[in-house]
Design a protein around this motif. Structure first.
Motif, PDB file in Angstrom:
ATOM      1  N   SER A  70      -6.074   8.017   5.078  1.00  8.10           N
ATOM      2  CA  SER A  70      -7.074   7.067   4.984  1.00  8.10           C
ATOM      3  C   SER A  70      -6.847   6.152   5.982  1.00  8.10           C
ATOM      4  O   SER A  70      -5.695   5.907   6.378  1.00  8.10           O
ATOM      5  CB  SER A  70      -7.035   6.281   3.568  1.00  8.10           C
ATOM      6  OG  SER A  70      -5.996   5.730   3.351  1.00  8.10           O
ATOM      7  N   GLU A  71      -8.005   5.194   6.334  1.00 11.21           N
ATOM      8  CA  GLU A  71      -7.744   4.162   7.101  1.00 11.21           C
ATOM      9  C   GLU A  71      -6.627   3.065   6.989  1.00 11.21           C
ATOM     10  O   GLU A  71      -5.906   2.303   7.622  1.00 11.21           O
ATOM     11  CB  GLU A  71      -9.127   3.595   7.522  1.00 11.21           C
ATOM     12  CG  GLU A  71      -9.268   2.535   8.673  1.00 11.21           C
ATOM     13  CD  GLU A  71      -8.890   3.375   9.971  1.00 11.21           C
ATOM     14  OE1 GLU A  71      -8.502   2.650  10.703  1.00 11.21           O
ATOM     15  OE2 GLU A  71      -9.326   4.465  10.170  1.00 11.21           O
ATOM     16  N   GLU A  72      -6.560   2.756   5.320  1.00  6.41           N
ATOM     17  CA  GLU A  72      -5.749   1.925   4.874  1.00  6.41           C
ATOM     18  C   GLU A  72      -4.513   2.278   5.130  1.00  6.41           C
ATOM     19  O   GLU A  72      -3.604   1.343   5.383  1.00  6.41           O
ATOM     20  CB  GLU A  72      -6.178   1.591   3.362  1.00  6.41           C
ATOM     21  CG  GLU A  72      -7.457   1.012   3.123  1.00  6.41           C
ATOM     22  CD  GLU A  72      -7.474   0.608   1.666  1.00  6.41           C
ATOM     23  OE1 GLU A  72      -7.087  -0.303   1.085  1.00  6.41           O
ATOM     24  OE2 GLU A  72      -8.120   1.620   0.808  1.00  6.41           O
TER      25      GLU A  72
ATOM     26  N   LYS B   5      -3.206   3.890   7.605  1.00  2.73           N
ATOM     27  CA  LYS B   5      -3.058   3.690   8.992  1.00  2.73           C
ATOM     28  C   LYS B   5      -2.832   2.285   9.319  1.00  2.73           C
ATOM     29  O   LYS B   5      -1.914   2.081  10.100  1.00  2.73           O
ATOM     30  CB  LYS B   5      -4.045   4.429   9.665  1.00  2.73           C
ATOM     31  CG  LYS B   5      -4.093   5.655   9.785  1.00  2.73           C
ATOM     32  CD  LYS B   5      -5.373   6.393  10.452  1.00  2.73           C
ATOM     33  CE  LYS B   5      -5.552   8.031  10.309  1.00  2.73           C
ATOM     34  NZ  LYS B   5      -6.762   8.565  10.736  1.00  2.73           N
ATOM     35  N   GLU B   6      -3.562   1.475   8.552  1.00  3.16           N
ATOM     36  CA  GLU B   6      -3.418  -0.117   8.828  1.00  3.16           C
ATOM     37  C   GLU B   6      -1.911  -0.460   8.437  1.00  3.16           C
ATOM     38  O   GLU B   6      -1.337  -1.223   8.887  1.00  3.16           O
ATOM     39  CB  GLU B   6      -4.554  -0.746   8.154  1.00  3.16           C
ATOM     40  CG  GLU B   6      -5.837  -0.354   8.888  1.00  3.16           C
ATOM     41  CD  GLU B   6      -6.898  -1.230   8.280  1.00  3.16           C
ATOM     42  OE1 GLU B   6      -6.749  -2.043   7.169  1.00  3.16           O
ATOM     43  OE2 GLU B   6      -8.150  -1.116   8.518  1.00  3.16           O
ATOM     44  N   ALA B   7      -1.483   0.282   7.335  1.00  2.00           N
ATOM     45  CA  ALA B   7      -0.117  -0.271   6.559  1.00  2.00           C
ATOM     46  C   ALA B   7       0.915   0.451   7.368  1.00  2.00           C
ATOM     47  O   ALA B   7       2.078   0.288   6.986  1.00  2.00           O
ATOM     48  CB  ALA B   7      -0.271   0.109   5.218  1.00  2.00           C
ATOM     49  N   GLY B   8       0.751   1.224   8.218  1.00  2.00           N
ATOM     50  CA  GLY B   8       1.657   2.049   9.040  1.00  2.00           C
ATOM     51  C   GLY B   8       2.538   3.083   8.160  1.00  2.00           C
ATOM     52  O   GLY B   8       3.485   3.350   8.565  1.00  2.00           O
TER      53      GLY B   8
ATOM     54  N   THR C  72       0.671  -1.154  -0.153  1.00  2.00           N
ATOM     55  CA  THR C  72       0.148  -0.059   0.082  1.00  2.00           C
ATOM     56  C   THR C  72       0.926   1.094   0.061  1.00  2.00           C
ATOM     57  O   THR C  72       1.824   1.402   0.757  1.00  2.00           O
ATOM     58  CB  THR C  72      -1.064   0.036   1.235  1.00  2.00           C
ATOM     59  OG1 THR C  72      -1.780  -1.146   1.235  1.00  2.00           O
ATOM     60  CG2 THR C  72      -1.784   1.101   1.271  1.00  2.00           C
TER      61      THR C  72
END
Length: 172
Positions: A164-166, A168-171, A57
């Motif tokens: 985006s949330e994605e 943040k999830e991917a760091g 990502t």
């Protein structure tokens, strides 16, 4: 019967020598063929090539370093897909006609057929281009470019907005 008394028995048959040149050639041939058939095969090894690429990502900011400088790969994004265009470094890398798109979201520029810097997203922390204002012709051109990239280059990731949330999830 007198004739049968004078008959001499035939001489015993002579045995042909075993080591004639033709026999030596044939034996050598069979030994070589047996060796080739029975020898152990070399171990199978995987071909050496480029390191595998993991689907990642990206945000516009993390995509930017992948512009072909400093021995980096050349990536560009089209409609949220990140493509490794390193094999086309002459076109997309430093000094190439499409170098403005290296490490960037090239969607609007490709749709409009423009290499102008104004076609690129300036705010790397902001939202991605929503493609508003593009007409049917530009969208058709964009689909053509997307197909071309999908057929020719490896998709190595997806482009998401920085906040985006994605991301943040991917760091990121």
């Amino acid at each position: 019967m007198a004739d049968t008394e004078n008959l001499v028995p035939p001489p015993p048959a002579e045995a042909a020598p075993l080591m004639t040149p033709i026999n030596l050639i044939l034996i050598s041939f069979f030994v070589v063929m047996a060796y080739l058939k029975l020898r152990p095969s070399p171990p199978v090894t995987l071909p050496k090539g480029p390191a595998p690429v993991v689907f990642k990502t990206f945000t516009p900011k993390t995509l930017l370093p992948n512009n072909g400088t400093n021995n980096q790969p050349v990536y560009l994004a089209v409609r949220g897909k990140v493509f490794d265009v390193t094999p086309g470094r002459n076109f997309y890398g430093p000094g190439g006609p499409y170098q403005n798109f290296a490490g960037r979201d090239a969607t609007r520029g490709l749709a409009c057929g423009s290499f102008d810097e104004s076609m690129l997203t300036e705010d790397l922390e902001g939202p991605l281009d929503d493609l508003k204002g593009l007409g049917d012709d530009e969208m058709d051109a964009l689909r053509g470019w997307e197909e071309r990239f999908t057929e020719k280059y490896l998709a190595v990731g997806k482009l998401v907005p920085a906040n985006s949330e994605e991301a943040k999830e991917a760091g990121l």
